[in-house]
Design an enzyme around this catalytic site. Structure first.
Site, mmCIF file in Angstrom:
data_model
loop_
_atom_site.group_PDB
_atom_site.id
_atom_site.type_symbol
_atom_site.label_atom_id
_atom_site.label_comp_id
_atom_site.label_asym_id
_atom_site.label_seq_id
_atom_site.Cartn_x
_atom_site.Cartn_y
_atom_site.Cartn_z
ATOM 1 N N SER A 97 0.835 -1.198 0.000
ATOM 2 C CA SER A 97 0.000 0.000 0.000
ATOM 3 C C SER A 97 0.871 1.250 0.000
ATOM 4 C CB SER A 97 -0.962 -0.028 1.197
ATOM 5 O OG SER A 97 -1.995 0.906 1.036
ATOM 6 N N GLU A 102 -2.530 -2.362 -8.017
ATOM 7 C CA GLU A 102 -3.681 -2.741 -7.193
ATOM 8 C C GLU A 102 -4.163 -1.504 -6.448
ATOM 9 O OE1 GLU A 102 -3.929 -2.846 -3.616
ATOM 10 O OE2 GLU A 102 -1.945 -1.974 -3.346
ATOM 11 N N HIS A 131 -4.978 -5.498 -1.418
ATOM 12 C CA HIS A 131 -5.669 -5.415 -0.137
ATOM 13 C C HIS A 131 -6.720 -6.512 0.058
ATOM 14 C CE1 HIS A 131 -3.910 -1.396 -0.457
ATOM 15 N NE2 HIS A 131 -4.146 -1.220 0.828
#
Length: 336
Positions: free
Chosen positions: A133, A236, A305
């Protein structure tokens, strides 16, 4: 003419990326440093309890831990000032007993410490760096400056059953295989990786680069902008509206990131929904940007995630083969 050749060779040398640098493997009993390069925990009142649960969880799996810093003094959403977070990270790196550095969570803020890190020290003392992330920014900065293979892996906060649907066993098993050196020239993602969908078929090999789309987009136009030429680009995101994903893909396309990668792996897109009337679907957005690509593109690989998270060694060579059941394969050991 002689000086021209020397100048060209000098330019080539200076502009060449660092060779891939591999960290030593992680073994049972090793010391793992837990760091906070960006955000701190949202629930400040229960932060100590939550962190202690993670420490106990890692202990049960055979690892020792140390916190950097031992006590966090939050500044806004951040786990301390930019300087404090950078110092904590480097202190963890300078501890000779620490074998791996695991970012507790993502959030936001890693980009603010990139200019405060001692990359020469990192290059001369390679270690395992884990996270995802927001940590995408830190991964690429380290990769760009040192050539170190780092690991796009679940943040520590996912584990210990903190998320009811998150598969701890699968995700930690996949992580250990890669960082221990067990996974060599083998498929990554296991059985779950076979369920990917193919947008563009083909085969490709290259060093892995990328991570979170929002973070990658924010780096465009800076000295930290990703170089994707000849690389396998991983993308992502989570909780983003479909129109925002479209806008970010447009931006990275205009910045040249989609021009000549070896291939693209689109991971999970958890809670990425339509929030505008008559919006294109996420599938339609992907088809627009990748439907006519001259390189292989797959979607739904278990990275991101989602409830299943595969660890991908960034800057290590991987292969995409849409004709194989082993869609994504590691071509070399990620540790040495």
């Amino acid at each position: 003419m002689k000086y021209l050749i020397i100048s060209m060779l000098t330019f080539t040398f200076l502009s060449a990326e660092p060779r891939a640098l591999f960290p030593p493997p992680l073994q049972k009993g090793d010391l793992i440093a837990i760091v906070f390069p960006g955000s701190f925990l949202n629930n400040r009142k229960k932060s100590k309890e939550a962190i202690e649960r993670k420490i106990e969880w890692l202990k049960e799996r055979g690892y020792r831990t140390v916190l950097y810093p031992v006590k966090v003094n939050p500044v806004g959403q951040f786990a301390g000032t930019d300087k404090e977070r950078a110092v904590a990270l480097m202190n963890a790196w300078k501890n000779d007993k620490v074998k791996a550095i695991w970012c507790y969570r993502g959030g936001y803020g890693a980009c603010r410490v990139l200019d405060l890190i001692d990359y020469e020290w990192i290059k001369s003392h390679p270690k395992i760096l884990l996270g995802m992330s927001d940590t995408t920014a830190l991964h690429y900065a380290v990769q760009q400056k040192t050539g170190l293979v780092t690991f796009l892996a679940p943040s520590l906060n996912f584990f210990d059953h903190s998320y009811s649907k998150f598969d701890d066993d699968y995700s930690f098993s996949e992580l250990e295989k890669v960082v221990s050196g067990e996974a060599v020239k083998s498929a990554i993602g296991g059985r779950e990786a076979r369920q990917v969908d193919v947008i563009c078929s083909g085969k490709a090999e290259g060093g892995a680069v990328g991570g979170n789309l929002s973070v990658i987009t924010s780096l465009c136009g800076t000295k930290w902008q990703l170089d994707t030429k000849g690389k396998v680009l991983i993308l992502e995101d989570v909780g983003e509206s479909v129109y925002k994903i479209d806008r970010m893909l447009w931006q990275i396309k205009e910045a040249g990131l989609l021009k000549s990668p070896a291939g693209i792996i689109l991971g999970t897109w958890k809670e990425c929904k339509n929030t505008m009337a008559h919006s294109l679907s996420l599938e339609e957005v992907f088809k627009h940007y990748f439907g006519n690509a001259n390189y292989p593109v797959v979607v739904g690989f278990p990275t991101g995630h989602g409830d299943l998270q595969t660890t991908i060694p960034l800057n290590a060579r991987i292969k995409i083969d849409t004709s194989s059941k082993q869609t994504v394969k590691l071509l070399e050991a990620a540790v040495q």
